[in-house]
Motif scaffolding. Sequence first.
Motif, PDB file in Angstrom:
ATOM      1  N   ALA A  89      -2.582  54.202  48.582  1.00 12.79           N
ATOM      2  CA  ALA A  89      -3.665  53.216  48.526  1.00 12.79           C
ATOM      3  C   ALA A  89      -4.519  53.268  49.790  1.00 12.79           C
ATOM      4  O   ALA A  89      -5.758  53.156  49.726  1.00 12.79           O
ATOM      5  N   ALA A  93      -8.482  54.133  49.643  1.00 11.99           N
ATOM      6  CA  ALA A  93      -9.438  53.188  50.215  1.00 11.99           C
ATOM      7  C   ALA A  93     -10.271  53.836  51.318  1.00 11.99           C
ATOM      8  O   ALA A  93     -11.463  53.537  51.466  1.00 11.99           O
ATOM      9  N   SER A 148      -5.534  46.322  48.891  1.00 15.45           N
ATOM     10  CA  SER A 148      -4.282  47.025  49.104  1.00 15.45           C
ATOM     11  C   SER A 148      -3.417  46.205  50.045  1.00 15.45           C
ATOM     12  O   SER A 148      -2.856  46.710  50.990  1.00 15.45           O
ATOM     13  N   HIS A 162      -8.001  47.494  53.895  1.00 14.94           N
ATOM     14  CA  HIS A 162      -8.533  48.684  53.266  1.00 14.94           C
ATOM     15  C   HIS A 162      -9.743  48.455  52.382  1.00 14.94           C
ATOM     16  O   HIS A 162     -10.674  49.238  52.382  1.00 14.94           O
ATOM     17  N   ALA A 165      -9.015  50.111  46.338  1.00  7.63           N
ATOM     18  CA  ALA A 165      -8.122  51.269  46.431  1.00  7.63           C
ATOM     19  C   ALA A 165      -7.780  51.822  45.060  1.00  7.63           C
ATOM     20  O   ALA A 165      -6.752  52.467  44.900  1.00  7.63           O
TER      21      ALA A 165
END
Length: 296
Positions: A89, A93, A148, A162, A165
């Motif tokens: 993830a 991202a 995330s 992030h 994602a």
Amino acid sequence: MVLLAADGVAIEAVYEPADFDADVTQDAAGRVPVTVVAHGFTGSAGRPHVRRAAAVFRRYGAVITFSFRGHGASGGRSTVGDREVLDLAAAVAWARRLGHRTVWTVGFSMGGSVVLRHAALYRAGVPGGRGSAHADVQGSAHDDVQGSAPIDGHGSAHADLHGPAHTDAVVAVSAPARWYYRGTAAMRRLHWVVTRPLGRAVGRYGLRTRIHTSDWDPVPLDPAEAAARIAPTPLLLVHGDRDPYFPLDHPRALATAAGPAADLWLEPGMGHAENAADEALLARIGDWAARRAPGG
């Protein structure tokens, strides 16, 4: 580049631009897709077979390779497919923060199970924000979270470091359909490495992989259950008929769970994961992704 997974583990990651002429502006990046490559157990971003896959995928767009926790120059210890979903993830991202509007994930073996769970858990357009996840990572108790940033079992939320994602297409190569499979000699050896103190020492010093000592609690979402949740995101399942780890009932079970929206390629003569994926197969995977999830 060092990324931070949502639980704070440092993840080694490498970005490579597309191997064709493209403007480097933010707007142009949005029109170029990016492949995020998730390696198998004991692999890393720098392993030759991962580098070979990245070189082929660069013909179709930019590429991000990274090392799962406990592998390569990343921190932490491997949880053999559980918390690794946070590592993926973070890489996806990052691709979106770089301006790419289309992201494909391609995972091999353990990485194949991770891309399946990631696609099921991090969804575009889910109420509560793009890229929301019903996180099932270790200690998360299936809480509904945004971006995330899973919530751990103690009720404290990691900061959303992030942003979105989610992935736009998924390719799982040599992935298992279920956990705890010991039906082949290769998988019995792997379970010895993961579960026994001497095996983990072999993993650390012989295979350069640092393995967590704790059992899964809770057990992550089963790969077949994850496959059933991925549609309408395009899904490709690739498996060799000479895979020494997972026989053909695994890809067939994944395909059955995923339903008619998934594509299944059973490859004659192919063994296991990135080591067995030749350039011709990797190029076919790139062609499939370009057709199913064209760049923005």
